[in-house]
Motif scaffolding. Structure first.
Motif, PDB file in Angstrom:
ATOM      1  N   UNK A 228      33.441 -27.334 -27.637  1.00 27.67           N
ATOM      2  CA  UNK A 228      34.049 -27.226 -26.034  1.00 27.67           C
ATOM      3  C   UNK A 228      34.126 -26.678 -24.517  1.00 27.67           C
ATOM      4  N   UNK A 229      33.384 -24.973 -25.455  1.00 31.69           N
ATOM      5  CA  UNK A 229      32.387 -24.588 -24.927  1.00 31.69           C
ATOM      6  C   UNK A 229      31.706 -24.720 -23.825  1.00 31.69           C
ATOM      7  N   UNK A 230      31.058 -25.619 -24.655  1.00 28.22           N
ATOM      8  CA  UNK A 230      29.574 -25.946 -23.436  1.00 28.22           C
ATOM      9  C   UNK A 230      30.451 -26.720 -22.676  1.00 28.22           C
ATOM     10  N   UNK A 231      31.431 -27.827 -22.868  1.00 29.27           N
ATOM     11  CA  UNK A 231      32.154 -28.739 -22.263  1.00 29.27           C
ATOM     12  C   UNK A 231      32.829 -28.111 -20.963  1.00 29.27           C
ATOM     13  N   UNK A 232      33.123 -27.014 -21.149  1.00 27.33           N
ATOM     14  CA  UNK A 232      34.002 -26.149 -19.933  1.00 27.33           C
ATOM     15  C   UNK A 232      32.364 -25.264 -19.201  1.00 27.33           C
ATOM     16  N   UNK A 233      32.142 -25.526 -19.957  1.00 22.36           N
ATOM     17  CA  UNK A 233      30.771 -24.726 -18.833  1.00 22.36           C
ATOM     18  C   UNK A 233      30.285 -25.612 -18.181  1.00 22.36           C
ATOM     19  N   UNK A 234      30.210 -26.865 -18.419  1.00 23.52           N
ATOM     20  CA  UNK A 234      29.019 -27.923 -17.908  1.00 23.52           C
ATOM     21  C   UNK A 234      29.729 -27.794 -16.976  1.00 23.52           C
ATOM     22  N   UNK A 235      31.271 -28.317 -17.082  1.00 27.48           N
ATOM     23  CA  UNK A 235      32.004 -28.861 -16.243  1.00 27.48           C
ATOM     24  C   UNK A 235      32.634 -27.729 -14.690  1.00 27.48           C
ATOM     25  N   UNK A 236      31.814 -26.094 -15.345  1.00 26.69           N
ATOM     26  CA  UNK A 236      32.383 -24.587 -14.120  1.00 26.69           C
ATOM     27  C   UNK A 236      30.667 -24.839 -13.534  1.00 26.69           C
ATOM     28  N   UNK A 237      29.883 -25.603 -13.770  1.00 26.31           N
ATOM     29  CA  UNK A 237      28.336 -25.555 -13.208  1.00 26.31           C
ATOM     30  C   UNK A 237      28.486 -26.397 -12.033  1.00 26.31           C
ATOM     31  N   UNK A 238      29.207 -27.845 -11.809  1.00 24.66           N
ATOM     32  CA  UNK A 238      29.106 -28.436 -11.446  1.00 24.66           C
ATOM     33  C   UNK A 238      30.302 -28.134 -10.220  1.00 24.66           C
ATOM     34  N   UNK A 239      31.501 -27.785 -10.677  1.00 21.58           N
ATOM     35  CA  UNK A 239      32.976 -27.552 -10.061  1.00 21.58           C
ATOM     36  C   UNK A 239      33.346 -25.983 -10.088  1.00 21.58           C
TER      37      UNK A 239
ATOM     38  N   UNK B 265      53.693 -27.289 -30.557  1.00 22.45           N
ATOM     39  CA  UNK B 265      52.580 -28.225 -29.538  1.00 22.45           C
ATOM     40  C   UNK B 265      53.255 -27.995 -27.672  1.00 22.45           C
ATOM     41  N   UNK B 266      52.498 -28.517 -27.400  1.00 20.55           N
ATOM     42  CA  UNK B 266      53.143 -28.310 -25.496  1.00 20.55           C
ATOM     43  C   UNK B 266      52.329 -29.032 -24.656  1.00 20.55           C
ATOM     44  N   UNK B 267      53.144 -29.924 -23.504  1.00 13.85           N
ATOM     45  CA  UNK B 267      53.019 -30.137 -22.633  1.00 13.85           C
ATOM     46  C   UNK B 267      52.817 -29.734 -21.648  1.00 13.85           C
ATOM     47  N   UNK B 268      51.742 -29.433 -20.728  1.00 18.86           N
ATOM     48  CA  UNK B 268      51.401 -28.892 -19.320  1.00 18.86           C
ATOM     49  C   UNK B 268      51.091 -29.382 -18.187  1.00 18.86           C
ATOM     50  N   UNK B 269      51.914 -29.833 -17.062  1.00 21.66           N
ATOM     51  CA  UNK B 269      51.704 -30.730 -15.730  1.00 21.66           C
ATOM     52  C   UNK B 269      50.615 -29.377 -15.228  1.00 21.66           C
ATOM     53  N   UNK B 270      49.733 -29.836 -14.407  1.00 20.44           N
ATOM     54  CA  UNK B 270      49.273 -28.440 -13.471  1.00 20.44           C
ATOM     55  C   UNK B 270      48.240 -29.121 -12.629  1.00 20.44           C
ATOM     56  N   UNK B 271      47.880 -28.687 -11.702  1.00 17.80           N
ATOM     57  CA  UNK B 271      46.702 -29.019 -10.493  1.00 17.80           C
ATOM     58  C   UNK B 271      46.780 -28.033 -10.718  1.00 17.80           C
ATOM     59  N   UNK B 272      45.273 -28.069  -9.924  1.00 13.27           N
ATOM     60  CA  UNK B 272      44.270 -26.979  -9.283  1.00 13.27           C
ATOM     61  C   UNK B 272      42.777 -27.721  -8.347  1.00 13.27           C
ATOM     62  N   UNK B 273      43.313 -26.596  -7.266  1.00 13.82           N
ATOM     63  CA  UNK B 273      42.140 -26.324  -6.204  1.00 13.82           C
ATOM     64  C   UNK B 273      40.554 -26.884  -6.581  1.00 13.82           C
ATOM     65  N   UNK B 274      40.013 -28.075  -6.502  1.00 16.81           N
ATOM     66  CA  UNK B 274      38.248 -27.240  -7.427  1.00 16.81           C
ATOM     67  C   UNK B 274      37.762 -27.726  -6.200  1.00 16.81           C
ATOM     68  N   UNK B 275      36.429 -27.434  -5.672  1.00 15.98           N
ATOM     69  CA  UNK B 275      34.636 -27.302  -4.860  1.00 15.98           C
ATOM     70  C   UNK B 275      34.059 -28.474  -5.985  1.00 15.98           C
ATOM     71  N   UNK B 276      33.475 -29.451  -4.681  1.00 16.32           N
ATOM     72  CA  UNK B 276      32.261 -29.555  -5.890  1.00 16.32           C
ATOM     73  C   UNK B 276      31.120 -28.660  -5.238  1.00 16.32           C
ATOM     74  N   UNK B 277      30.619 -27.956  -6.405  1.00  9.34           N
ATOM     75  CA  UNK B 277      28.945 -27.042  -5.965  1.00  9.34           C
ATOM     76  C   UNK B 277      28.017 -27.409  -4.829  1.00  9.34           C
ATOM     77  N   UNK B 278      28.101 -29.220  -5.393  1.00  9.04           N
ATOM     78  CA  UNK B 278      26.528 -29.843  -4.965  1.00  9.04           C
ATOM     79  C   UNK B 278      26.986 -30.387  -3.104  1.00  9.04           C
ATOM     80  N   UNK B 279      28.161 -30.515  -2.849  1.00  7.82           N
ATOM     81  CA  UNK B 279      28.202 -30.942  -1.453  1.00  7.82           C
ATOM     82  C   UNK B 279      29.841 -30.685  -1.373  1.00  7.82           C
TER      83      UNK B 279
END
Length: 146
Positions: free
Chosen positions: A65-76, A92-106
């Motif tokens: 999981x941490x490797x996935x999150x790290x890879x995602x944060x390298x790109x976004x 248990x929880x259900x969470x609705x959210x939004x996040x502003x993302x920037x692609x690090x390459x483009x």
């Protein structure tokens, strides 16, 4: 509050649940800080077709999981996070959210809507199922177009 879990760990309090979920979503760009939130055998699923989206699919165990999150944060880059709703029942929880993302390459930016289902045992996340708009992320990655 009692959950349906067979765990012997004491149930998580609502306040702690809210704190951990907020941290989980807000700190996803810094996976090392998230490690203590996950049980060693935790699972994380991200919707999508694995053949077209490397981030999609099931991740088993904290390290994966941490490797996935790290890879995602390298790109976004996650610029902002806004929690809209959090429904909690037992562990248990259900969470609705939004996040502003920037692609690090483009350098392209957009707001990603997300829905996560999270389950705890005691004070640790044991399951997370995240549903996002992967087409929006493909658009951020695409260097052609507006």
């Amino acid at each position: 509050m009692s959950g349906d879990s067979e765990s012997m760990a004491p149930p998580i309090t609502r306040l702690r649940f809210e704190q951990v979920v907020a941290s989980l979503l807000d700190r996803r760009g810094d996976p090392a800080r998230l490690a203590p939130l996950f049980a060693p055998e935790a699972e994380w699923t991200l919707n999508g077709d694995q053949a077209h989206w490397a981030y999609a699919g099931l991740r088993c165990r904290r390290e994966s999981i941490l490797a996935y999150l790290k890879a995602f944060s390298v790109e976004f880059e996650q610029k902002t996070l806004r929690l809209h709703e959090m429904l909690i029942e037992g562990e248990q929880a259900c969470v609705r959210y939004e996040m502003e993302l920037r692609h690090r390459g483009t350098g392209r930016e957009n707001v990603l809507q997300g829905l996560s289902f999270i389950r705890f045992e005691g004070d640790a996340v044991v399951e997370a199922h995240e549903f996002i708009d992967s087409a929006l992320l493909f658009g951020l990655r695409d260097s052609v177009g507006p």
